[in-house]
Design an enzyme around this catalytic site. Structure first.
Site, PDB file in Angstrom:
ATOM      1  N   LYS A  13       0.837  -1.213   0.000  1.00  0.00           N
ATOM      2  CA  LYS A  13       0.000   0.000   0.000  1.00  0.00           C
ATOM      3  C   LYS A  13       0.865   1.253   0.000  1.00  0.00           C
ATOM      4  CE  LYS A  13      -1.957  -1.014   3.938  1.00  0.00           C
ATOM      5  NZ  LYS A  13      -1.309  -2.302   4.239  1.00  0.00           N
ATOM      6  N   ARG A  88      -9.341   1.331   8.440  1.00  0.00           N
ATOM      7  CA  ARG A  88      -9.097  -0.102   8.554  1.00  0.00           C
ATOM      8  C   ARG A  88     -10.049  -0.793   9.509  1.00  0.00           C
ATOM      9  NH1 ARG A  88      -3.072   0.419   8.743  1.00  0.00           N
ATOM     10  NH2 ARG A  88      -2.747  -1.745   9.297  1.00  0.00           N
ATOM     11  N   ARG A 127      11.864  -5.853   4.597  1.00  0.00           N
ATOM     12  CA  ARG A 127      11.573  -4.422   4.506  1.00  0.00           C
ATOM     13  C   ARG A 127      12.499  -3.630   5.412  1.00  0.00           C
ATOM     14  NH1 ARG A 127       5.737  -2.077   5.407  1.00  0.00           N
ATOM     15  NH2 ARG A 127       5.852  -3.260   7.355  1.00  0.00           N
ATOM     16  N   ARG A 160      11.261  -2.308  11.102  1.00  0.00           N
ATOM     17  CA  ARG A 160      10.211  -1.806  11.987  1.00  0.00           C
ATOM     18  C   ARG A 160       9.975  -2.780  13.150  1.00  0.00           C
ATOM     19  NH1 ARG A 160       5.306  -0.055   8.137  1.00  0.00           N
ATOM     20  NH2 ARG A 160       4.190  -1.239   9.723  1.00  0.00           N
ATOM     21  N   ARG A 171      -0.790  -9.241  12.969  1.00  0.00           N
ATOM     22  CA  ARG A 171      -1.346  -8.172  12.124  1.00  0.00           C
ATOM     23  C   ARG A 171      -2.206  -8.753  11.009  1.00  0.00           C
ATOM     24  NH1 ARG A 171       4.004  -5.356  10.600  1.00  0.00           N
ATOM     25  NH2 ARG A 171       2.752  -4.025   9.249  1.00  0.00           N
TER      26      ARG A 171
END
Ligand code: AP5
Ligand code: MG
Length: 214
Positions: A13, A88, A127, A160, A171
């Protein structure tokens, strides 16, 4: 042009929202980035948000809705924006719909970046994020020029806190329970568009441009 990005954590996203913002000259508004900036700056909001984020849980709606409604009312958002990570939950979507209705406006596109759960955990472990400017990299698919350093602002890149495999699983569960119902919600509003998020990131963007127009 008012756009919402939907999709599981790690679907891409943020990656696509940044490209949309750049091409169409509209602000990229990411609630995740806003919370992370607040955590970095040690604000009250950041302290509250961190307790939820570190567990892979959603920050409560009451801390989120007003923040976004206020942000989309800023002058730079007058011509549109791309919302990434908001809404969300159904209450967040209703809050947004109500705020837009009051302005006689509505969302133009809700773009669902579709990626199966199996592909997500691998993506997240690679990431790297810049907590200063919000840029996102991947050690294999979108590497920075200099390892560990942000191309845009020179800050050191980090993994992160919520990208550990066990938190990613949480998540994903939260996504399926609380966020996936938005696909129906925006289908009913007639604005849902689904793109195949497993493709190369430039191919995903080309699909999005074919929806939004040149
Ligand atoms: P948030 O920051 O929004 O995280 P998320 O939704 O979990 O999504 P991510 O940012 O992890 O993934 P992404 O889809 O943006 O993927 P990206 O482009 O980085 O939220 C974090 C937390 O904040 C939440 O868990 C919650 O606690 C809280 N929060 C935020 N908003 C909230 C709200 N509205 N209400 C309540 N709580 C809220 O891509 C992932 C990786 O893959 C990158 O490394 C990228 O380079 C790579 N990649 C991207 N596309 C491709 C591709 N096509 N091929 C290969 N690699 C790719
Ligand atoms: Mg993101």
């Amino acid at each position: 042009m008012k756009i919402i990005m939907l999709g599981a954590p790690g679907a891409g996203k943020g990656t696509q929202a940044k490209k949309i913002a750049e091409k169409y000259g509209i602000p990229h508004i990411s609630t995740g980035d806003i919370f992370r900036a607040n955590i970095k700056n040690g604000t009250e909001l950041g302290k509250k948000a961190k307790t939820y984020m570190d567990q892979g849980l959603l920050v409560p709606d009451e801390l989120t809705c007003d923040l976004v409604v206020d942000r989309i009312g800023q002058p730079d958002a007058a011509k549109g924006y791309v919302l990434d990570g908001f809404p969300r939950t159904i209450p967040q979507a209703e809050c947004l719909t109500d705020a837009l209705n009051r302005l006689g406006s509505s969302i133009d596109y809700a773009i669902d970046v579709d990626v199966p759960d199996e592909a997500i955990v691998t993506r997240m472990s690679g990431r790297r994020a810049c907590l200063k400017c919000g840029a996102t990299y991947h050690i294999v698919y979108a590497a920075p020029v200099k390892e560990g350093i942000c191309d845009k602002c020179g800050e050191s890149l980090v993994l992160r806190d919520d990208d550990k495999p066990e938190t990613v699983q949480k998540r994903l569960t939260v996504y399926h329970e609380q966020t996936q119902p938005l696909i129906d919600y925006y289908t009913k509003q007639g604005v849902l568009k689904t793109v195949d998020g497993t493709k190369d990131l430039n191919d995903v963007f080309a699909e999005i441009v074919s929806i939004l127009g040149e």
